[in-house]
Write an enzyme that holds these catalytic residues in place. Sequence first.
Site, mmCIF file in Angstrom:
data_model
loop_
_atom_site.group_PDB
_atom_site.id
_atom_site.type_symbol
_atom_site.label_atom_id
_atom_site.label_comp_id
_atom_site.label_asym_id
_atom_site.label_seq_id
_atom_site.Cartn_x
_atom_site.Cartn_y
_atom_site.Cartn_z
ATOM 1 N N ASP A 109 0.872 -1.185 0.000
ATOM 2 C CA ASP A 109 0.000 0.000 0.000
ATOM 3 C C ASP A 109 0.904 1.228 0.000
ATOM 4 O O ASP A 109 0.784 2.116 0.841
ATOM 5 C CB ASP A 109 -0.906 -0.018 1.231
ATOM 6 C CG ASP A 109 -2.021 1.023 1.156
ATOM 7 O OD1 ASP A 109 -2.198 1.625 0.085
ATOM 8 O OD2 ASP A 109 -2.706 1.231 2.173
ATOM 9 N N LEU A 110 1.800 1.272 -0.994
ATOM 10 C CA LEU A 110 2.906 2.226 -0.945
ATOM 11 C C LEU A 110 2.559 3.543 -1.641
ATOM 12 O O LEU A 110 3.273 4.011 -2.515
ATOM 13 C CB LEU A 110 4.167 1.601 -1.559
ATOM 14 C CG LEU A 110 5.494 2.252 -1.163
ATOM 15 C CD1 LEU A 110 5.708 2.170 0.345
ATOM 16 C CD2 LEU A 110 6.655 1.608 -1.890
#
Length: 264
Positions: A172-173
């Site tokens: 979830d960068l």
Amino acid sequence: MQIFVKTGTSKALEYEACGLRWLAQACDDGGADIATIVEQTDQSLSTHKVIESGASKDNAEAFGRSLARTHASGAQFFGQAPPAYRHTAGFMGRAPLSLHLQADYTAGDSWGQWYAVERLEPYLRSSYDRGHFPEAYMDTLSRTIEAIESRKFDAPQPTLIPSDKVARLHGDLWSGNVLWGTEGAVLIDPAAHGGHAESDLAQLTVFGAPYVERIYAAYNEVSALAPGWRERIPLHQLHILLVHVYLFGGSYARQTLQAARSLI
């Protein structure tokens, strides 16, 4: 030392804590800095608070190099849960995230099939059922996912990742999960799993990470990306975009459609 305390459901906090610890295993080999856990309970997760000082060209490049090494620390198969996490459902924000405890999709299998079936189709169906996508969008989105599932866009992992493994992803960068402290980037709030390294890299551009070209260049120097990786950025953004439609509604629908159109 300042402490940041996060509350939530016990399962979501467990998943986050397991992900932080799994990603942190790469730190001794030059991997990216990960928020340090101070205390974990059923109701809360406490970590060292990152005192933010802003990104610079130098620490962006250092982050690119360290992220390559985090990815290279590897996972055994696509969708792998952090090893200490013993559930087949994790979380990306408040959205459910399918995980595996055994090798249903190995490094030798089709990434596209796993990505289409487990990272795209569920959010497309649910978002459409909730009225977040107009009918006119569905043909393009469905055809794009079918093309992905057919392996049309499959590509090798970056060179530092062993051929029998897949990347160990933050998952979830987006830019808000990269905090720029006094000693560089620190990653928080993962949705950690085994996947393709290009997915983390593509997520950085969804909401505009600073000095992203410096990050990409430094990453590529350490672990060369497969030809065509820039053209595949919209491909790898589709997951996080569909999750945003699922969570927040139709305001992200057009951006998702544009990403799909760019592929087909």
